[in-house]
Design a protein around this motif. Sequence first.
Motif, PDB file in Angstrom:
ATOM      1  N   PRO A 106      19.505 -99.212 -47.147  1.00 37.24           N
ATOM      2  CA  PRO A 106      17.943 -98.954 -46.536  1.00 37.24           C
ATOM      3  C   PRO A 106      17.671 -98.444 -45.717  1.00 37.24           C
ATOM      4  CG  PRO A 106      19.164-101.404 -46.516  1.00 37.24           C
ATOM      5  CD  PRO A 106      20.526-100.266 -46.624  1.00 37.24           C
ATOM      6  N   MET A 107      16.886 -97.762 -46.473  1.00 40.51           N
ATOM      7  CA  MET A 107      15.820 -96.454 -45.722  1.00 40.51           C
ATOM      8  C   MET A 107      14.080 -96.948 -45.302  1.00 40.51           C
ATOM      9  SD  MET A 107      17.956 -93.836 -44.865  1.00 40.51           S
ATOM     10  CE  MET A 107      19.577 -93.750 -44.964  1.00 40.51           C
ATOM     11  N   LEU A 108      13.778 -96.247 -44.273  1.00 40.61           N
ATOM     12  CA  LEU A 108      12.399 -96.811 -44.070  1.00 40.61           C
ATOM     13  C   LEU A 108      11.455 -95.408 -44.585  1.00 40.61           C
ATOM     14  CD1 LEU A 108      12.595 -98.840 -40.803  1.00 40.61           C
ATOM     15  CD2 LEU A 108      11.796 -99.198 -43.067  1.00 40.61           C
ATOM     16  N   GLN A 109      10.764 -95.369 -44.793  1.00 40.60           N
ATOM     17  CA  GLN A 109       9.448 -93.988 -45.102  1.00 40.60           C
ATOM     18  C   GLN A 109       8.898 -94.393 -44.533  1.00 40.60           C
ATOM     19  OE1 GLN A 109      10.561 -91.337 -49.034  1.00 40.60           O
ATOM     20  NE2 GLN A 109      10.553 -93.161 -49.297  1.00 40.60           N
ATOM     21  N   ILE A 110       8.682 -92.642 -43.113  1.00 40.72           N
ATOM     22  CA  ILE A 110       7.061 -93.378 -42.354  1.00 40.72           C
ATOM     23  C   ILE A 110       6.389 -91.510 -42.497  1.00 40.72           C
ATOM     24  CG2 ILE A 110       6.403 -93.211 -40.100  1.00 40.72           C
ATOM     25  CD1 ILE A 110       8.932 -94.363 -39.659  1.00 40.72           C
ATOM     26  N   PRO A 111       4.970 -91.361 -43.339  1.00 45.25           N
ATOM     27  CA  PRO A 111       3.870 -90.664 -43.036  1.00 45.25           C
ATOM     28  C   PRO A 111       4.047 -89.909 -42.180  1.00 45.25           C
ATOM     29  CG  PRO A 111       3.298 -92.313 -44.781  1.00 45.25           C
ATOM     30  CD  PRO A 111       4.553 -93.004 -44.378  1.00 45.25           C
ATOM     31  N   GLU A 112       4.590 -89.163 -41.708  1.00 40.91           N
ATOM     32  CA  GLU A 112       3.958 -88.107 -40.275  1.00 40.91           C
ATOM     33  C   GLU A 112       2.959 -87.511 -40.175  1.00 40.91           C
ATOM     34  OE1 GLU A 112       7.507 -85.931 -38.890  1.00 40.91           O
ATOM     35  OE2 GLU A 112       7.997 -84.752 -41.245  1.00 40.91           O
ATOM     36  N   THR A 113       2.406 -86.096 -40.942  1.00 37.07           N
ATOM     37  CA  THR A 113       1.254 -85.948 -41.058  1.00 37.07           C
ATOM     38  C   THR A 113       1.398 -84.998 -42.144  1.00 37.07           C
ATOM     39  OG1 THR A 113       0.505 -83.307 -39.551  1.00 37.07           O
ATOM     40  CG2 THR A 113       2.537 -83.604 -40.300  1.00 37.07           C
ATOM     41  N   ALA A 114       0.510 -83.968 -42.974  1.00 36.70           N
ATOM     42  CA  ALA A 114      -0.159 -83.225 -43.359  1.00 36.70           C
ATOM     43  C   ALA A 114      -0.246 -82.087 -43.194  1.00 36.70           C
ATOM     44  CB  ALA A 114      -0.764 -84.111 -44.474  1.00 36.70           C
ATOM     45  N   GLY A 115      -0.490 -81.479 -44.282  1.00 44.57           N
ATOM     46  CA  GLY A 115      -0.229 -79.995 -44.802  1.00 44.57           C
ATOM     47  C   GLY A 115      -0.395 -79.222 -46.008  1.00 44.57           C
ATOM     48  N   PRO A 116      -1.664 -77.597 -45.842  1.00 44.18           N
ATOM     49  CA  PRO A 116      -1.383 -77.390 -47.520  1.00 44.18           C
ATOM     50  C   PRO A 116      -0.224 -76.391 -47.503  1.00 44.18           C
ATOM     51  CG  PRO A 116      -3.184 -75.965 -45.302  1.00 44.18           C
ATOM     52  CD  PRO A 116      -1.095 -77.444 -45.291  1.00 44.18           C
ATOM     53  N   VAL A 117       0.229 -76.239 -48.914  1.00 45.11           N
ATOM     54  CA  VAL A 117       0.649 -75.623 -48.716  1.00 45.11           C
ATOM     55  C   VAL A 117       0.262 -73.568 -49.631  1.00 45.11           C
ATOM     56  CG1 VAL A 117       2.464 -74.288 -50.769  1.00 45.11           C
ATOM     57  CG2 VAL A 117       3.077 -76.323 -49.538  1.00 45.11           C
ATOM     58  N   CYS A 118       0.567 -72.870 -48.833  1.00 42.29           N
ATOM     59  CA  CYS A 118      -0.719 -71.814 -48.988  1.00 42.29           C
ATOM     60  C   CYS A 118       0.463 -70.780 -50.220  1.00 42.29           C
ATOM     61  CB  CYS A 118      -0.367 -71.019 -47.861  1.00 42.29           C
ATOM     62  SG  CYS A 118      -1.252 -71.361 -46.590  1.00 42.29           S
ATOM     63  N   ILE A 119      -0.965 -69.666 -51.445  1.00 41.47           N
ATOM     64  CA  ILE A 119      -0.053 -69.428 -51.522  1.00 41.47           C
ATOM     65  C   ILE A 119      -0.651 -67.436 -50.951  1.00 41.47           C
ATOM     66  CG2 ILE A 119      -0.423 -67.599 -54.237  1.00 41.47           C
ATOM     67  CD1 ILE A 119       0.346 -70.697 -54.482  1.00 41.47           C
ATOM     68  N   THR A 120       0.677 -66.562 -50.660  1.00 44.70           N
ATOM     69  CA  THR A 120       0.798 -65.554 -50.716  1.00 44.70           C
ATOM     70  C   THR A 120       1.212 -64.323 -51.071  1.00 44.70           C
ATOM     71  OG1 THR A 120       1.703 -64.306 -48.115  1.00 44.70           O
ATOM     72  CG2 THR A 120       3.112 -65.704 -49.012  1.00 44.70           C
ATOM     73  N   TYR A 121       0.732 -63.424 -50.186  1.00 42.79           N
ATOM     74  CA  TYR A 121       0.611 -62.454 -51.396  1.00 42.79           C
ATOM     75  C   TYR A 121       0.786 -60.422 -50.847  1.00 42.79           C
ATOM     76  CZ  TYR A 121      -4.409 -62.322 -50.225  1.00 42.79           C
ATOM     77  OH  TYR A 121      -5.899 -62.523 -49.996  1.00 42.79           O
ATOM     78  N   ASN A 122       0.594 -59.636 -51.527  1.00 41.73           N
ATOM     79  CA  ASN A 122       1.277 -58.290 -50.584  1.00 41.73           C
ATOM     80  C   ASN A 122       0.204 -57.672 -52.135  1.00 41.73           C
ATOM     81  OD1 ASN A 122       2.055 -55.771 -49.946  1.00 41.73           O
ATOM     82  ND2 ASN A 122       3.891 -56.010 -50.391  1.00 41.73           N
ATOM     83  N   LEU A 123      -0.844 -57.523 -51.777  1.00 41.73           N
ATOM     84  CA  LEU A 123      -1.569 -56.481 -52.667  1.00 41.73           C
ATOM     85  C   LEU A 123      -2.306 -55.418 -52.223  1.00 41.73           C
ATOM     86  CD1 LEU A 123      -3.272 -59.445 -55.224  1.00 41.73           C
ATOM     87  CD2 LEU A 123      -1.163 -57.805 -55.677  1.00 41.73           C
ATOM     88  N   PRO A 124      -2.228 -54.173 -52.361  1.00 46.62           N
ATOM     89  CA  PRO A 124      -2.452 -53.164 -51.663  1.00 46.62           C
ATOM     90  C   PRO A 124      -3.691 -52.979 -51.694  1.00 46.62           C
ATOM     91  CG  PRO A 124       0.073 -52.341 -51.916  1.00 46.62           C
ATOM     92  CD  PRO A 124      -0.648 -53.814 -52.538  1.00 46.62           C
ATOM     93  N   GLY A 125      -4.334 -52.217 -49.983  1.00 51.55           N
ATOM     94  CA  GLY A 125      -6.166 -52.352 -50.715  1.00 51.55           C
ATOM     95  C   GLY A 125      -6.590 -53.350 -51.142  1.00 51.55           C
ATOM     96  N   LEU A 126      -6.804 -54.534 -51.011  1.00 53.91           N
ATOM     97  CA  LEU A 126      -7.623 -55.689 -51.135  1.00 53.91           C
ATOM     98  C   LEU A 126      -7.622 -56.177 -49.624  1.00 53.91           C
ATOM     99  CD1 LEU A 126      -8.272 -57.510 -53.509  1.00 53.91           C
ATOM    100  CD2 LEU A 126      -6.199 -58.961 -52.637  1.00 53.91           C
ATOM    101  N   ASP A 345       2.595 -96.977 -41.371  1.00 54.47           N
ATOM    102  CA  ASP A 345       3.341 -96.652 -40.161  1.00 54.47           C
ATOM    103  C   ASP A 345       3.771 -97.694 -39.571  1.00 54.47           C
ATOM    104  OD1 ASP A 345       3.372 -94.180 -41.820  1.00 54.47           O
ATOM    105  OD2 ASP A 345       2.330 -93.271 -40.094  1.00 54.47           O
ATOM    106  N   GLN A 346       2.737 -98.298 -38.298  1.00 54.69           N
ATOM    107  CA  GLN A 346       3.298 -99.090 -38.051  1.00 54.69           C
ATOM    108  C   GLN A 346       3.992-100.868 -38.367  1.00 54.69           C
ATOM    109  OE1 GLN A 346       2.904 -99.471 -34.850  1.00 54.69           O
ATOM    110  NE2 GLN A 346       1.540 -97.480 -34.912  1.00 54.69           N
ATOM    111  N   GLN A 347       3.862-100.689 -39.849  1.00 57.21           N
ATOM    112  CA  GLN A 347       4.327-101.862 -40.804  1.00 57.21           C
ATOM    113  C   GLN A 347       5.530-101.503 -40.744  1.00 57.21           C
ATOM    114  OE1 GLN A 347       1.884-102.285 -44.129  1.00 57.21           O
ATOM    115  NE2 GLN A 347       0.095-103.122 -43.354  1.00 57.21           N
ATOM    116  N   GLN A 348       5.881-100.353 -41.352  1.00 51.42           N
ATOM    117  CA  GLN A 348       7.401-100.054 -41.257  1.00 51.42           C
ATOM    118  C   GLN A 348       8.286 -99.412 -40.000  1.00 51.42           C
ATOM    119  OE1 GLN A 348       9.081 -97.612 -44.788  1.00 51.42           O
ATOM    120  NE2 GLN A 348       7.891 -99.299 -45.042  1.00 51.42           N
ATOM    121  N   LEU A 349       7.412 -99.291 -38.846  1.00 49.35           N
ATOM    122  CA  LEU A 349       8.317 -99.374 -37.272  1.00 49.35           C
ATOM    123  C   LEU A 349       8.953-100.543 -37.027  1.00 49.35           C
ATOM    124  CD1 LEU A 349       6.004 -96.511 -35.254  1.00 49.35           C
ATOM    125  CD2 LEU A 349       8.334 -96.913 -35.825  1.00 49.35           C
ATOM    126  N   SER A 350       8.068-101.725 -37.422  1.00 50.90           N
ATOM    127  CA  SER A 350       7.925-103.255 -37.078  1.00 50.90           C
ATOM    128  C   SER A 350       8.983-103.689 -37.760  1.00 50.90           C
ATOM    129  CB  SER A 350       7.323-104.216 -37.076  1.00 50.90           C
ATOM    130  OG  SER A 350       6.747-104.337 -39.067  1.00 50.90           O
TER     131      SER A 350
END
Length: 360
Positions: A106-126, A345-350
């Motif tokens: 048995p495991m508990l899953q607790i959301p901790e934060t969020a963020g974006p996944v970025c598309i990075t690139y190498n385009l000379p002169g752009l 999250d508080q419900q999970q921690l309890s």
Amino acid sequence: MQTNASRPAKMLAVLTAVALTTVLTACKSSSGPSTENVTLNGGGSTFVNPVMSRWTHDFAAAHTGTQINYQSIGSGGGVQQVKAGTVDFGASDYPLTDANLAEMKPMLQIPETAGPVCITYNLPGLTKPLQLSAEAISGIFLGKITSWQDPILKKDNPGVALPNIKVVVAHRTDGSGTTAAFTTYLSAVSPEWSTKVGKGGAVSWPVGLGGKGSEGVTAQVRQSPGGIGYVELIYAQQNNLAVANVRNQAGNYITPSTASTTAAIAAFADQLNKDPRVPIVNAPASAPEAYPISTLTFLIIPKDGTDVGKRTMLKKFIQYIVTDGQLIASQLNYAPLPDGVKQYDQQQLSQMTVNGQPVQ
């Protein structure tokens, strides 16, 4: 020379000291489990590592004798280690499914934060930020768009002189929550991707050069003119990487940021209140400011344990993360959790226990 009169006084002092020591010891033992000199071990997500480093440092500084070790080994590694019981907690950018949970204690899953996944690139002169639609991103990573002169890319970037060079795709080779978030997005926007490749922390890529971790992806992109890959926002910022603006369902090209991730979370608020495992990619057109490749990250911990000191301190640490630690997260360009998810999250921690009893 000691007199007879002084002996009773000396004996009384000794007995008083012994009694006082006994009382203090009894008080200490009755005050609950000691959490001094506790070491917690965790591992997993590279996506969350920058803020996890701050959380572990600040919490340990405020709790003398506590040490928290976190290994940034990728979400897949974190899940495997917590499953094997070699760490006290794991961190993953993709939640465990019901099928995953059925294979573990048995495991508990607790959301901790969020963020974006970025598309990075190498385009000379752009000189202007690259703009990419869902059609362009899926076409690139499916291997269907092979030149930066492709009409789809020109349509996304009107009036911009894109270089006449080949597209060089870079992707993760390790089990990665960043990959899971990215492929969840691709599966949502491209039926062809969903059918041919699918989503997950590790997939069979149709095209591209592999690299381990964000470092590996970045190395491939930097050494390859025309290169394109995906990394977490904080990593892109710390390494001065160019990131693309991604077109959302409202038709706007959105820069990855804390605010645009928060907008994505808000778009799924009702679903998240019921189940925080709901993906927050490709927000509907009713969320015009939402960045379409956003993800929640999760702490994964055993529901029960045997070490009272560790379990007590682990609960305090997670409580800190989902409350005061959210301010630290926002300072590092992670999106803070909405109130509904904090309540979850508080419900999970309890539900945390030690030897079957609630953790205090």
